[in-house]
Design a protein around this motif. Structure first.
Motif, PDB file in Angstrom:
ATOM      1  N   LEU A 142      -8.417  14.717   1.390  1.00  0.00           N
ATOM      2  CA  LEU A 142      -7.299  15.631   1.189  1.00  0.00           C
ATOM      3  C   LEU A 142      -6.104  15.196   2.040  1.00  0.00           C
ATOM      4  N   GLY A 143      -4.972  15.008   1.384  1.00  0.00           N
ATOM      5  CA  GLY A 143      -3.774  14.574   2.094  1.00  0.00           C
ATOM      6  C   GLY A 143      -3.699  13.080   2.322  1.00  0.00           C
ATOM      7  N   GLY A 144      -4.655  12.328   1.784  1.00  0.00           N
ATOM      8  CA  GLY A 144      -4.682  10.895   2.021  1.00  0.00           C
ATOM      9  C   GLY A 144      -3.508  10.155   1.422  1.00  0.00           C
ATOM     10  N   LEU A 145      -3.053  10.574   0.239  1.00  0.00           N
ATOM     11  CA  LEU A 145      -1.921   9.900  -0.389  1.00  0.00           C
ATOM     12  C   LEU A 145      -0.675  10.001   0.473  1.00  0.00           C
ATOM     13  N   GLU A 146      -0.391  11.206   0.965  1.00  0.00           N
ATOM     14  CA  GLU A 146       0.814  11.388   1.778  1.00  0.00           C
ATOM     15  C   GLU A 146       0.723  10.608   3.080  1.00  0.00           C
ATOM     16  N   ALA A 147      -0.473  10.561   3.668  1.00  0.00           N
ATOM     17  CA  ALA A 147      -0.639   9.864   4.940  1.00  0.00           C
ATOM     18  C   ALA A 147      -0.371   8.370   4.785  1.00  0.00           C
ATOM     19  N   VAL A 148      -0.930   7.766   3.739  1.00  0.00           N
ATOM     20  CA  VAL A 148      -0.729   6.334   3.515  1.00  0.00           C
ATOM     21  C   VAL A 148       0.716   6.051   3.098  1.00  0.00           C
ATOM     22  N   LEU A 158       0.827  -1.207   0.000  1.00  0.00           N
ATOM     23  CA  LEU A 158       0.000   0.000   0.000  1.00  0.00           C
ATOM     24  C   LEU A 158       0.860   1.255   0.000  1.00  0.00           C
ATOM     25  N   ARG A 159       1.847   1.283   0.882  1.00  0.00           N
ATOM     26  CA  ARG A 159       2.704   2.462   0.998  1.00  0.00           C
ATOM     27  C   ARG A 159       3.472   2.722  -0.294  1.00  0.00           C
ATOM     28  N   GLU A 160       4.088   1.666  -0.847  1.00  0.00           N
ATOM     29  CA  GLU A 160       4.925   1.864  -2.030  1.00  0.00           C
ATOM     30  C   GLU A 160       4.098   2.211  -3.260  1.00  0.00           C
ATOM     31  N   THR A 161       2.916   1.609  -3.399  1.00  0.00           N
ATOM     32  CA  THR A 161       2.061   1.929  -4.539  1.00  0.00           C
ATOM     33  C   THR A 161       1.570   3.374  -4.455  1.00  0.00           C
ATOM     34  N   THR A 162       1.258   3.811  -3.239  1.00  0.00           N
ATOM     35  CA  THR A 162       0.802   5.190  -3.056  1.00  0.00           C
ATOM     36  C   THR A 162       1.941   6.175  -3.302  1.00  0.00           C
ATOM     37  N   ARG A 163       3.142   5.836  -2.849  1.00  0.00           N
ATOM     38  CA  ARG A 163       4.297   6.687  -3.148  1.00  0.00           C
ATOM     39  C   ARG A 163       4.506   6.813  -4.649  1.00  0.00           C
ATOM     40  N   GLY A 164       4.303   5.705  -5.357  1.00  0.00           N
ATOM     41  CA  GLY A 164       4.442   5.757  -6.810  1.00  0.00           C
ATOM     42  C   GLY A 164       3.434   6.684  -7.448  1.00  0.00           C
ATOM     43  N   LEU A 165       2.209   6.737  -6.901  1.00  0.00           N
ATOM     44  CA  LEU A 165       1.204   7.634  -7.453  1.00  0.00           C
ATOM     45  C   LEU A 165       1.568   9.094  -7.192  1.00  0.00           C
ATOM     46  N   ASP A 191      -7.748  -4.973  10.213  1.00  0.00           N
ATOM     47  CA  ASP A 191      -8.891  -5.780  10.639  1.00  0.00           C
ATOM     48  C   ASP A 191      -9.830  -6.132   9.494  1.00  0.00           C
ATOM     49  N   ASN A 192      -9.659  -5.467   8.350  1.00  0.00           N
ATOM     50  CA  ASN A 192     -10.559  -5.672   7.210  1.00  0.00           C
ATOM     51  C   ASN A 192      -9.722  -5.698   5.928  1.00  0.00           C
ATOM     52  N   SER A 193      -9.120  -6.841   5.639  1.00  0.00           N
ATOM     53  CA  SER A 193      -8.219  -6.934   4.487  1.00  0.00           C
ATOM     54  C   SER A 193      -8.953  -6.660   3.180  1.00  0.00           C
ATOM     55  N   ASP A 194     -10.262  -6.971   3.109  1.00  0.00           N
ATOM     56  CA  ASP A 194     -10.995  -6.698   1.879  1.00  0.00           C
ATOM     57  C   ASP A 194     -11.080  -5.203   1.604  1.00  0.00           C
ATOM     58  N   VAL A 195     -11.210  -4.392   2.663  1.00  0.00           N
ATOM     59  CA  VAL A 195     -11.231  -2.944   2.494  1.00  0.00           C
ATOM     60  C   VAL A 195      -9.853  -2.450   2.042  1.00  0.00           C
ATOM     61  N   ALA A 196      -8.797  -3.002   2.641  1.00  0.00           N
ATOM     62  CA  ALA A 196      -7.441  -2.612   2.268  1.00  0.00           C
ATOM     63  C   ALA A 196      -7.157  -2.972   0.811  1.00  0.00           C
ATOM     64  N   LEU A 197      -7.583  -4.154   0.385  1.00  0.00           N
ATOM     65  CA  LEU A 197      -7.348  -4.576  -0.993  1.00  0.00           C
ATOM     66  C   LEU A 197      -8.164  -3.735  -1.969  1.00  0.00           C
ATOM     67  N   ALA A 198      -9.356  -3.284  -1.552  1.00  0.00           N
ATOM     68  CA  ALA A 198     -10.158  -2.409  -2.402  1.00  0.00           C
ATOM     69  C   ALA A 198      -9.465  -1.057  -2.577  1.00  0.00           C
ATOM     70  N   TYR A 199      -8.872  -0.547  -1.492  1.00  0.00           N
ATOM     71  CA  TYR A 199      -8.132   0.709  -1.584  1.00  0.00           C
ATOM     72  C   TYR A 199      -6.923   0.533  -2.496  1.00  0.00           C
ATOM     73  N   LEU A 200      -6.197  -0.580  -2.314  1.00  0.00           N
ATOM     74  CA  LEU A 200      -5.022  -0.844  -3.140  1.00  0.00           C
ATOM     75  C   LEU A 200      -5.415  -0.951  -4.610  1.00  0.00           C
TER      76      LEU A 200
END
Length: 322
Positions: A243-249, A131-138, A280-289
């Motif tokens: 707002l600021g979500g990319l940097e936070a993740v 998640l972190r590395e993909t978001t950094r790439g964006l 606690d909710n990997s499906d939510v994390a995978l949806a975000y990814l």
């Protein structure tokens, strides 16, 4: 030794995986876990690694050879040793897929998608890292191709609630935005309780470029002016925008100024609240990814359609030639 007789040992697999930005900085333990699941594949000239119109079932980390990549009618380039073919499409759950055709004899490490899913669901440190590395790439893509990133933004729709929001209104507000459409009611309630409703007067500086990017400001109401020296930046967040979500993740610093133009209301929280929900909710994390990866794919396709080639191809690694 013939390529078809090639066997890649554990240490060599580790070394090749270290070349991929999205995997290379994993802890030794987690990288070893991923490497154990890879198998050696050999493809002859003209053979397909991946086919358009089919979901991507595996990621191929190039060791030897050259692969032509195409998405739709648009050629993306050529993958060479060090590239991870199909990575973004796999993360994006992209039904469109890509054509990946061996132009020479190719030796690659294949990571089966089902196995990768198990790793991401069972090993949260790996999922958090991806998640972190993909978001950094964006964020890097925003610096390189802001116009294409703007064109790829998903328009958010948010209920027009009046401040202050009660718990149910917060949950309904969050439900409107990805990835929370798939979150359970209890998960949304926990997240809502962890957010703080804030109000800001016109002229208030939310942050400046270079500030730490720990907080997410979910815009409930008002207008925020976002400015950057990057030509073509032009971000205009609307209610519902994180707002600021990319940097936070990503754990990154702010890369644009954000100043309130009108009275502004936000739901504010730090990244750890979000990561607690994801753990606690990997499906939510995978949806975000998947959402982040889809934006990557769309932006890269727009860049290629303009006749340019991005120097930033997350998961493909640095070895993708025009």
């Amino acid at each position: 030794m013939r390529a078809e007789d090639r066997r890649v040992g554990q240490m060599e697999r580790l070394l090749h995986m270290r070349t991929l930005p999205i995997l290379g900085t994993l802890s030794p333990e987690d990288l070893g876990l991923v490497a154990e699941q890879a198998r050696t594949r050999v493809f002859q000239e003209g053979e397909r690694l991946l086919r358009q119109g089919e979901p991507i079932a595996a990621v191929h980390i190039m060791i030897e050879g050259r692969v032509h990549l195409q998405r739709g009618e648009q050629a993306l380039g050529h993958a060479t040793p060090g590239a991870g073919v199909g990575g973004l499409g796999y993360l994006a759950r992209d039904p469109k897929g890509i054509d990946a055709v061996a132009e020479t004899e190719v030796v690659a490490l294949e990571l089966d998608g089902d196995t990768l899913d198990e790793i991401l669901e069972d090993r949260f440190p790996v999922l958090r890292h991806v998640l972190r590395e993909t978001t950094r790439g964006l964020i890097d893509l925003w610096h390189e191709a802001p116009r294409e990133c703007l064109a790829s933004q998903t328009r958010m729709s948010a209920p027009g609630f009046t401040s202050p929001l009660d718990l149910v209104q917060r949950m309904l507000f969050l439900r409107e935005g990805l990835p929370f459409t798939r979150a359970s009611t209890s998960a949304l309630a926990d997240l809502s309780r962890g957010l703080v409703e804030l109000t800001f007067e016109p002229g208030t500086v939310l942050w400046r470029r270079g500030d730490p990017g720990r907080q997410v400001q979910m815009l409930v109401d008002g207008t925020v002016a976002c400015s950057s020296p990057i030509e073509g930046f032009g971000l205009q967040p609307e209610p519902g925008y994180p707002l600021g979500g990319l940097e936070a993740v990503a754990g990154a610093r702010r890369w644009y100024d954000a100043v309130c133009e009108s009275p502004v209301v936000t739901l504010s929280g730090n990244a750890e609240i979000l990561f607690d929900l994801f753990e606690d909710n990997s499906d939510v994390a995978l949806a975000y990814l998947a959402q982040i990866a889809r934006v990557h794919l769309d932006v890269l396709e727009r860049i290629a359609a303009s006749g340019r080639q991005s120097s930033l191809l997350p998961f493909f690694g640095g070895n993708l030639e025009g």
